[in-house]
Write an enzyme that holds these catalytic residues in place. Structure first.
Site, PDB file in Angstrom:
ATOM      1  CG  ASP A  63      -0.359  -0.120   2.514  1.00 40.75           C
ATOM      2  OD1 ASP A  63       0.888  -0.199   2.591  1.00 40.75           O
ATOM      3  OD2 ASP A  63      -1.103  -0.132   3.519  1.00 40.75           O
ATOM      4  CB  SER A  64       4.581   1.719  -0.182  1.00 38.88           C
ATOM      5  OG  SER A  64       4.802   0.535  -0.929  1.00 38.88           O
ATOM      6  CG  ASP A 102       0.419  -4.032   2.133  1.00 34.22           C
ATOM      7  OD1 ASP A 102       0.521  -4.869   3.051  1.00 34.22           O
ATOM      8  OD2 ASP A 102       1.308  -3.198   1.870  1.00 34.22           O
ATOM      9  CE  LYS A 132       3.130  -6.062   3.869  1.00 39.67           C
ATOM     10  NZ  LYS A 132       2.706  -4.869   4.636  1.00 39.67           N
ATOM     11  CD  GLU A 134       0.368  -1.647   7.986  1.00 37.26           C
ATOM     12  OE1 GLU A 134      -0.027  -0.864   8.876  1.00 37.26           O
ATOM     13  OE2 GLU A 134       0.926  -1.263   6.945  1.00 37.26           O
ATOM     14  CD  GLU A 201       7.744  -0.330   7.740  1.00 37.49           C
ATOM     15  OE1 GLU A 201       6.822  -1.063   7.335  1.00 37.49           O
ATOM     16  OE2 GLU A 201       7.917   0.837   7.330  1.00 37.49           O
TER      17      GLU A 201
END
Ligand code: KIV
Length: 283
Positions: A63-64, A102, A132, A134, A201
């Site tokens: 999602d960057s 993501d 993925k 978080e 991270e």
């Protein structure tokens, strides 16, 4: 224009496949045999094709994309539809790599049913291989629900950019013992829930080493030191396409911004002077 392109390009690479695909099992076997996992981000067909051909093990449709593709300040604004679009483009360019996508902010935190439906959309509409998410203990029921549907899940601990407004900064996470213990425990809980790998991270290297030794699934670090089972970078950072993001964990393998800028200036000069196109480039 598009017809001309189709007629002058070779077939897409997703034809008959003679390459062994990287699977979630492959990356787990890599940890077991001590082979470091190389993961990079991609958001489009052309870059995915290059990364895949170069031999990257895992391609993350991160999602960057919200930052580097769309120019947003954070990862929060990107939508599920946009992530699916990026994932579709990437999947078309990949023959070998494992493609992980993501789940974007707000599409899985609400309840497990919504999370499952987001994950199913990603898998069905893009053809990617895993998602993925978080978060630590609070995300465990979500991980379990998605896994029950047969969708592999990668975890992400430490600096989780979707929570940036709660953290208040992009500083290194889990420097104090309380947060470090919490992260250790979260990693074990995610492993028990069934994630096939965990991104760590921006945490201290010693903590990343502890976590890596205490879980059987691979850890993939970004700003988490050399002891992780693999490494990930945002490709735009690694290749120097971004210039305004300079944390110490980014190694710049190229300065493509300068190179591209130089080539574009050359093109402009050629157009201005009439040197382009030449007779050979004309019909
Ligand atoms: O979105 C992303 O690119 C990521 C990596 C930084 C791990 O989550």
């Amino acid at each position: 224009m598009s017809v001309k392109r189709m007629s002058t390009r070779t077939a897409r690479p997703n034809g008959p496949q003679d390459v062994a695909r990287v699977t979630t099992r492959t990356v787990q076997d890599m940890k077991a045999s001590g082979v470091n996992i190389a993961m990079l981000t991609a958001y489009d067909y052309t870059s995915a094709r290059i990364l895949d051909a170069a031999g990257v093990d895992v391609i993350l449709v991160g999602d960057s994309a919200s930052n580097v593709m769309a120019g947003h300040e954070t990862t929060l604004p990107i939508t599920l539809d946009q992530m699916i679009y990026h994932a579709q483009c990437v999947v078309r360019g990949v023959q070998r790599s494992l493609v992980v996508v993501d789940l974007p902010f707000g599409t899985y935190q609400g309840n497990t049913k919504e999370a499952l439906s987001s994950a199913v959309r990603v898998m069905k509409e893009s053809g990617a291989h895993a998602v993925k998410v978080e978060g630590g203990r609070s995300i465990v029921p979500t991980v379990e629900r998605i896994l029950e549907a047969g969708i592999p899940v990668m975890g992400h601990l430490g600096l989780t950019p979707q929570s940036i407004y709660r953290f208040g900064s992009y500083q290194v996470r889990a420097r104090d013992e309380v947060e470090a213990d919490e992260l250790r425990e979260d990693a074990v809980r995610l492993e028990k829930a069934g994630v096939f790998a965990i991104v760590l991270e921006k945490i201290p290297s010693t903590l990343a080493a502890d976590v890596t030794n205490s879980v059987s699934v691979p850890t993939i670090g970004i700003g988490a030191g050399p002891s992780c089972d693999g490494q990930v970078l945002v490709t735009h950072d690694a290749l120097g396409l971004t210039t305004d993001f300079n944390p110490r964990f980014v190694r710049r393998y190229a300065h493509l911004d300068e190179q591209i800028g130089g080539h574009v200036q050359q093109y402009i000069n050629d157009v201005r002077s009439g040197a382009f196109p030449s007779e050979d480039e004309s019909y």
